[in-house]
Design a protein around this motif. Structure first.
Motif, PDB file in Angstrom:
ATOM      1  N   ASN A 130       0.665  -1.221  -0.150  1.00 43.00           N
ATOM      2  CA  ASN A 130       0.077  -0.110  -0.126  1.00 43.00           C
ATOM      3  C   ASN A 130       0.844   1.314  -0.089  1.00 43.00           C
ATOM      4  N   GLU A 131       0.327   2.370  -0.780  1.00 38.96           N
ATOM      5  CA  GLU A 131       1.142   3.484  -0.703  1.00 38.96           C
ATOM      6  C   GLU A 131       0.181   4.698  -0.670  1.00 38.96           C
ATOM      7  N   ALA A 132       0.376   5.878   0.108  1.00 43.82           N
ATOM      8  CA  ALA A 132      -0.134   6.917   0.247  1.00 43.82           C
ATOM      9  C   ALA A 132      -1.874   6.388   0.626  1.00 43.82           C
ATOM     10  N   ASN A 133      -2.133   5.593   1.511  1.00 46.86           N
ATOM     11  CA  ASN A 133      -3.268   5.420   2.030  1.00 46.86           C
ATOM     12  C   ASN A 133      -4.279   4.758   0.868  1.00 46.86           C
ATOM     13  N   THR A 134      -3.465   4.266  -0.141  1.00 49.04           N
ATOM     14  CA  THR A 134      -4.226   3.436  -1.119  1.00 49.04           C
ATOM     15  C   THR A 134      -4.009   2.147  -1.258  1.00 49.04           C
ATOM     16  N   LEU A 135      -4.964   1.309  -1.385  1.00 49.31           N
ATOM     17  CA  LEU A 135      -4.826  -0.386  -1.143  1.00 49.31           C
ATOM     18  C   LEU A 135      -4.633  -0.955  -2.464  1.00 49.31           C
ATOM     19  N   TYR A 136      -3.229  -1.327  -2.926  1.00 51.03           N
ATOM     20  CA  TYR A 136      -2.799  -1.810  -4.073  1.00 51.03           C
ATOM     21  C   TYR A 136      -2.675  -3.515  -4.184  1.00 51.03           C
ATOM     22  N   PHE A 137      -3.441  -3.971  -4.952  1.00 50.23           N
ATOM     23  CA  PHE A 137      -3.543  -5.424  -5.519  1.00 50.23           C
ATOM     24  C   PHE A 137      -2.920  -5.930  -6.591  1.00 50.23           C
ATOM     25  N   SER A 138      -2.419  -7.231  -6.572  1.00 52.22           N
ATOM     26  CA  SER A 138      -2.101  -7.857  -7.637  1.00 52.22           C
ATOM     27  C   SER A 138      -3.261  -8.983  -8.010  1.00 52.22           C
ATOM     28  N   LEU A 139      -3.814  -8.876  -9.287  1.00 50.99           N
ATOM     29  CA  LEU A 139      -4.977  -9.259  -9.850  1.00 50.99           C
ATOM     30  C   LEU A 139      -4.717 -10.144 -10.865  1.00 50.99           C
ATOM     31  N   LEU A 140      -5.589 -11.201 -11.450  1.00 50.85           N
ATOM     32  CA  LEU A 140      -5.579 -11.903 -12.559  1.00 50.85           C
ATOM     33  C   LEU A 140      -6.263 -11.375 -13.630  1.00 50.85           C
ATOM     34  N   ARG A 141      -5.642 -11.382 -14.821  1.00 55.27           N
ATOM     35  CA  ARG A 141      -6.491 -11.130 -16.085  1.00 55.27           C
ATOM     36  C   ARG A 141      -7.150 -12.291 -16.505  1.00 55.27           C
ATOM     37  N   ARG A 142      -6.371 -13.087 -16.532  1.00 55.38           N
ATOM     38  CA  ARG A 142      -7.066 -14.558 -16.709  1.00 55.38           C
ATOM     39  C   ARG A 142      -6.201 -15.734 -15.930  1.00 55.38           C
ATOM     40  N   ILE A 143      -6.458 -17.039 -15.902  1.00 55.80           N
ATOM     41  CA  ILE A 143      -5.639 -18.016 -15.248  1.00 55.80           C
ATOM     42  C   ILE A 143      -4.228 -17.931 -15.874  1.00 55.80           C
ATOM     43  N   GLY A 144      -3.226 -17.953 -15.281  1.00 52.89           N
ATOM     44  CA  GLY A 144      -2.079 -17.967 -15.880  1.00 52.89           C
ATOM     45  C   GLY A 144      -1.249 -16.484 -16.240  1.00 52.89           C
ATOM     46  N   GLU A 145      -2.092 -15.328 -15.865  1.00 51.84           N
ATOM     47  CA  GLU A 145      -1.545 -14.273 -16.222  1.00 51.84           C
ATOM     48  C   GLU A 145      -2.085 -13.313 -15.172  1.00 51.84           C
ATOM     49  N   CYS A 146      -1.066 -12.460 -14.379  1.00 51.82           N
ATOM     50  CA  CYS A 146      -1.375 -11.411 -13.380  1.00 51.82           C
ATOM     51  C   CYS A 146      -0.977 -10.102 -13.664  1.00 51.82           C
ATOM     52  N   ASP A 147      -1.638  -9.143 -13.236  1.00 50.37           N
ATOM     53  CA  ASP A 147      -1.292  -7.621 -13.150  1.00 50.37           C
ATOM     54  C   ASP A 147      -1.141  -7.431 -11.828  1.00 50.37           C
ATOM     55  N   TYR A 148      -0.690  -6.076 -11.665  1.00 52.68           N
ATOM     56  CA  TYR A 148      -0.193  -5.648 -10.423  1.00 52.68           C
ATOM     57  C   TYR A 148      -0.199  -4.153 -10.158  1.00 52.68           C
ATOM     58  N   GLN A 149      -0.624  -3.628  -8.770  1.00 54.49           N
ATOM     59  CA  GLN A 149      -0.691  -2.428  -8.523  1.00 54.49           C
ATOM     60  C   GLN A 149      -1.874  -1.605  -9.059  1.00 54.49           C
ATOM     61  N   ILE A 150      -2.818  -2.415  -8.814  1.00 56.02           N
ATOM     62  CA  ILE A 150      -4.357  -2.292  -9.017  1.00 56.02           C
ATOM     63  C   ILE A 150      -4.936  -1.821  -7.912  1.00 56.02           C
ATOM     64  N   PRO A 151      -5.398  -0.451  -7.781  1.00 52.18           N
ATOM     65  CA  PRO A 151      -6.044   0.241  -6.513  1.00 52.18           C
ATOM     66  C   PRO A 151      -7.456  -0.743  -6.285  1.00 52.18           C
ATOM     67  N   VAL A 152      -7.736  -0.898  -5.013  1.00 50.69           N
ATOM     68  CA  VAL A 152      -9.008  -1.536  -4.684  1.00 50.69           C
ATOM     69  C   VAL A 152      -9.341  -0.737  -3.390  1.00 50.69           C
ATOM     70  N   THR A 153     -10.672  -0.569  -3.399  1.00 54.43           N
ATOM     71  CA  THR A 153     -11.121   0.341  -2.196  1.00 54.43           C
ATOM     72  C   THR A 153     -11.838  -0.550  -1.125  1.00 54.43           C
ATOM     73  N   ALA A 154     -11.944  -0.072  -0.076  1.00 47.42           N
ATOM     74  CA  ALA A 154     -12.323  -0.895   1.180  1.00 47.42           C
ATOM     75  C   ALA A 154     -13.618  -1.566   0.936  1.00 47.42           C
ATOM     76  N   GLN A 155     -14.518  -0.680   0.301  1.00 45.48           N
ATOM     77  CA  GLN A 155     -15.770  -1.171   0.022  1.00 45.48           C
ATOM     78  C   GLN A 155     -15.824  -2.666  -0.914  1.00 45.48           C
ATOM     79  N   GLU A 156     -14.832  -2.556  -2.021  1.00 41.86           N
ATOM     80  CA  GLU A 156     -14.657  -3.706  -2.561  1.00 41.86           C
ATOM     81  C   GLU A 156     -13.898  -4.892  -1.958  1.00 41.86           C
ATOM     82  N   ILE A 157     -13.121  -4.536  -1.148  1.00 45.54           N
ATOM     83  CA  ILE A 157     -12.825  -5.593  -0.169  1.00 45.54           C
ATOM     84  C   ILE A 157     -13.692  -6.219   0.495  1.00 45.54           C
TER      85      ILE A 157
END
Length: 346
Positions: A307-334
């Motif tokens: 996390n940086e500057a009070n923003t929550l960042y996640f590593s999430l899947l585009r599809r099985i076998g491929e992952c992206d990173y630095q994706i901001p996610v809100t507390a509500q989405e969690i």
């Protein structure tokens, strides 16, 4: 990058490896389980002058207090800067023993001999060392490479089934973030019936490839955290309770929640999201907790190191076998992802 050696017979291979190293004294750090079940596999080849330090097994020992005891032991034994430490054990031993070695006298050499599936496929590779602090996972630590990591499948025979299964979560993760064919080749219903030597080598090669491209986690290496932002929060939440979760059990929950977020925030299809859920639930089952627990779990996510500057960042899947990173996610989405997990039943 560290040297990773796959051993067919740990005592012989360790003896050969030690014969090539120059060290003034030898210390072995382990927990009491490892001392009982794993030390006997290498004891006969250790020099009589080798000193041992054992601590009670468990994640709750991975703290500054235990480190103080280890540093006191090193000091008492007169270890100098040419001392070699062997960390014999699972992730807790490797993380904490390595951290103590990396900081004692500004750093002495160490070898990791991981004895659990989890530590063999995950914690042993990448040079991350550290301890938990005030309930937060791996909050204090450093990046330091061991002289070598020596992996021997024979140690897996010493594991209780639950510990063995915990490590399988990281194996599944490696397929999810980097290799769909690998993920789909793993047996879930009969998860114990795997070609373990082959699987460990494959998982290590996936992690090693990612770490070599990004040693200090400035970019690509963050994909290894898939499932870990929420998973670590669950692990911290249940730490010290009667429903204590092992690392892999918590990461399995995290991967289900974060697959939900991947479908919501990225391009993961609903079919693949459900494939992931079915796979993980068939191995790890479903953990019950209250709706009232969710805010505290979300609060623990906020302590994640990505996390940086009070923003929550996640590593999430585009599809099985491929992952992206630095994706901001809100507390509500969690919150929605954890509610989704709660709604799932076997």
């Amino acid at each position: 990058m560290e040297t990773v050696l796959f051993s067919g017979q740990i005592a012989n291979d360790l003896k050969k490896f030690l014969g090539h190293l120059d060290f003034s004294s030898l210390g072995i750090i382990m927990d009491d389980n490892t001392q009982k079940f794993c030390l006997p596999l290498i004891e006969e080849i250790l020099p009589e002058s080798a000193k041992t330090f054992s601590f009670p097994a468990g994640e709750n020992q991975k703290n500054l207090e235990t480190c103080v005891h280890i540093w006191e032991w090193m000091t008492r034994e007169g270890f100098d800067r040419k001392t070699l430490i062997i960390n014999l054990g699972g992730g807790v031993t490797g993380d904490m023993g390595g951290f103590c070695a990396a900081t004692y006298k500004r750093g002495i050499k160490f070898i990791n001999i991981p004895t659990t599936l989890l530590s063999q496929v995950d914690a042993s590779v990448g040079g991350k060392l550290g301890i938990d602090f005030q309930g937060f996972k791996n909050h204090i630590g450093v990046f330091t490479q061991p002289e070598a990591v020596i992996i021997a499948v024979e140690f897996l025979k010493t594991l209780p089934q639950r510990e063995f299964r915990s490590g399988f979560a990281e194996v599944l993760k490696h397929g999810l973030i980097r290799n769909a064919d690998y993920f789909r080749s793993l047996k879930n219903e009969n998860w114990q019936d795997q070609a373990w030597q082959e699987i460990i080598e494959k998982s290590v090669s996936i992690k090693k490839d990612v770490v070599e491209k990004d040693p200090k986690e400035s970019g690509l290496r963050k994909i290894l955290n898939f499932g870990h932002t929420i998973g670590h929060a669950f692990e911290s939440f249940f730490l010290g309770t009667d429903k204590h979760l092992l690392h892999g059990e918590a990461i399995a929950i995290g991967m289900i929640c974060e697959a939900f977020l991947s479908a919501k925030k990225c391009s993961l299809s609903k079919d693949e999201m459900e494939e992931i859920e079915k796979s993980l639930l068939s191995v790890f089952g479903h953990v019950e907790f209250s709706e009232n627990d969710i805010p505290q779990i979300i609060q623990l996510c906020a302590q994640d190191k990505k996390n940086e500057a009070n923003t929550l960042y996640f590593s999430l899947l585009r599809r099985i076998g491929e992952c992206d990173y630095q994706i901001p996610v809100t507390a509500q989405e969690i919150h929605e992802s954890i509610q989704h997990y709660r709604s799932l039943k076997l």
